[in-house]
Design an enzyme around this catalytic site. Structure first.
Site, PDB file in Angstrom:
ATOM      1  N   ALA A 243       0.811  -1.210   0.000  1.00  0.00           N
ATOM      2  CA  ALA A 243       0.000   0.000   0.000  1.00  0.00           C
ATOM      3  C   ALA A 243       0.850   1.269   0.000  1.00  0.00           C
ATOM      4  O   ALA A 243       2.073   1.243   0.144  1.00  0.00           O
ATOM      5  CB  ALA A 243      -0.948  -0.010   1.196  1.00  0.00           C
ATOM      6  N   HIS A 244       0.147   2.388  -0.128  1.00  0.00           N
ATOM      7  CA  HIS A 244       0.797   3.688  -0.289  1.00  0.00           C
ATOM      8  C   HIS A 244       1.751   4.019   0.866  1.00  0.00           C
ATOM      9  O   HIS A 244       1.479   3.727   2.036  1.00  0.00           O
ATOM     10  CB  HIS A 244      -0.254   4.794  -0.419  1.00  0.00           C
ATOM     11  N   ASN A 245       2.879   4.586   0.508  1.00  0.00           N
ATOM     12  CA  ASN A 245       3.896   5.085   1.452  1.00  0.00           C
ATOM     13  C   ASN A 245       4.601   3.989   2.253  1.00  0.00           C
ATOM     14  O   ASN A 245       5.332   4.291   3.194  1.00  0.00           O
ATOM     15  CB  ASN A 245       3.305   6.121   2.412  1.00  0.00           C
TER      16      ASN A 245
END
Length: 331
Positions: A243-245
């Site tokens: 997922a993001h980051n």
């Protein structure tokens, strides 16, 4: 068809040859299915019992194996059976699909794209504005690489993969079929009036290091801001979500159906078992292992193995399972 003598194979592996076979070896196979022109491997004591009835003319075995080869059969003792079998598989590995032309006439390549020497681009590929492909990049048919993305030399991208805009991909990577790199991260918040959801813009990118391999249908989402990072040498199985980051260190392994929620940090050499899930904003430090099916809710110390749902020290969890099993037997 490729075939080799047992002497040629042993010279490659630099093992200890026990016995001899005059059969030409035409490939590897598992011990119960092998025929007289195949080599098998015995990496565990529990499989030694199958050697006597196997039709294989040769087997790779560990240095501590006590088997006898038998008539017109051979054993090759090696230090590491799995690594030796990898060499055998490479020996018989068939060639990759052929490109009739380096750049297929149906490929759409923006005039500003920079295509390195020796690149091959298959049918119906799309290469967007200001994309840079290093030397020797292979894009198999139906790959999309969107604007301002860079891909390092000798990276192989298989069909159906989509690499979104502004991503940075290292050299010598392999992306298998239908990989998604740089799709929007999953970011929503309830609206002020409570009647809907507000999408949080995802304006960052994905950075992937060198020698990374990503399995089919896996996703690495772009960051909300800054970058989602996959470090050098990471190996990611099929159907994995990053997922993001999130930030992965070097040489991490993620098995199938596992997933990282947003802003997870993995140190170097972390191993994530199949179907394990990692809570957002969690740090798993270098050398740690997460058992299959586990749910990690808190940070994991360096070198520690955790197991269960919620995950805890593997030894403690195993003791709990034993205690529960004993309790159930008394009921």
């Amino acid at each position: 068809m490729k075939s080799y003598s047992i002497i040629e194979i042993n010279n490659l592996l630099k093992g200890e040859l026990i016995g001899y076979t005059d059969h030409k070896i035409e490939g590897p196979e598992e011990i119960k299915k092998a025929n007289s022109n195949q080599i098998t491997f015995i990496g565990s004591k529990k499989y030694e019992k199958f050697w006597a009835d196997s039709k294989a003319s040769a087997a790779l075995v560990g240095q501590n194996a006590t088997l006898e080869p038998g008539t017109n059969r051979a054993l090759i003792k090696v230090k590491n059976v799995d690594l030796a079998m990898a060499q055998i598989l490479e020996l018989y590995n068939p060639p990759a699909p052929v490109f009739d032309t380096d750049i297929h006439p149906t490929a759409v390549i923006h005039e500003t794209a920079i295509i390195g020497e020796g690149c091959k681009i298959g049918a119906n590929c799309y290469v967007g504005k200001d994309v840079e492909l290093g030397s020797g990049v292979l894009l198999y048919p139906n790959v999309c690489v969107f604007d301002e993305t860079t891909i390092g030399s000798n990276t192989v991208v298989w069909s159906g993969t989509v690499i979104r805009e502004r991503c940075i991909i290292g050299s010598h990577c392999i992306f298998h079929t239908n990989v998604s790199i740089g799709a929007d991260g999953f970011g929503y918040r309830p609206s002020d009036d409570g009647r809907g959801l507000v999408k949080i813009p995802q304006i960052g990118n994905v950075i992937i290091g060198h020698y990374v391999e990503i399995g089919a249908n896996s996703c690495v989402d772009r960051a909300k801001f800054s970058s989602t990072i996959v470090g050098d040498g990471c190996k990611i199985d099929n159907l994995v979500q990053i997922a993001h980051n999130s930030v992965m260190g070097r040489f991490c392994i993620m098995a199938g159906h596992s997933g990282l929620a947003g802003s997870v940090t993995l140190g170097d050499g972390v191993i994530i078992g199949g179907s394990a899930s990692i809570k957002d904003h969690t740090t798993i430090n270098s050398g740690a292992t997460v058992g299959a099916g586990s749910g990690v809710m808190n940070d994991v110390e360096p070198g520690k193995t955790v197991l269960g749902y919620p995950a805890q020290d593997a030894r403690d969890m195993l003791k709990q399972w034993v205690a529960i099993r004993r309790f159930m037997k008394t009921q």
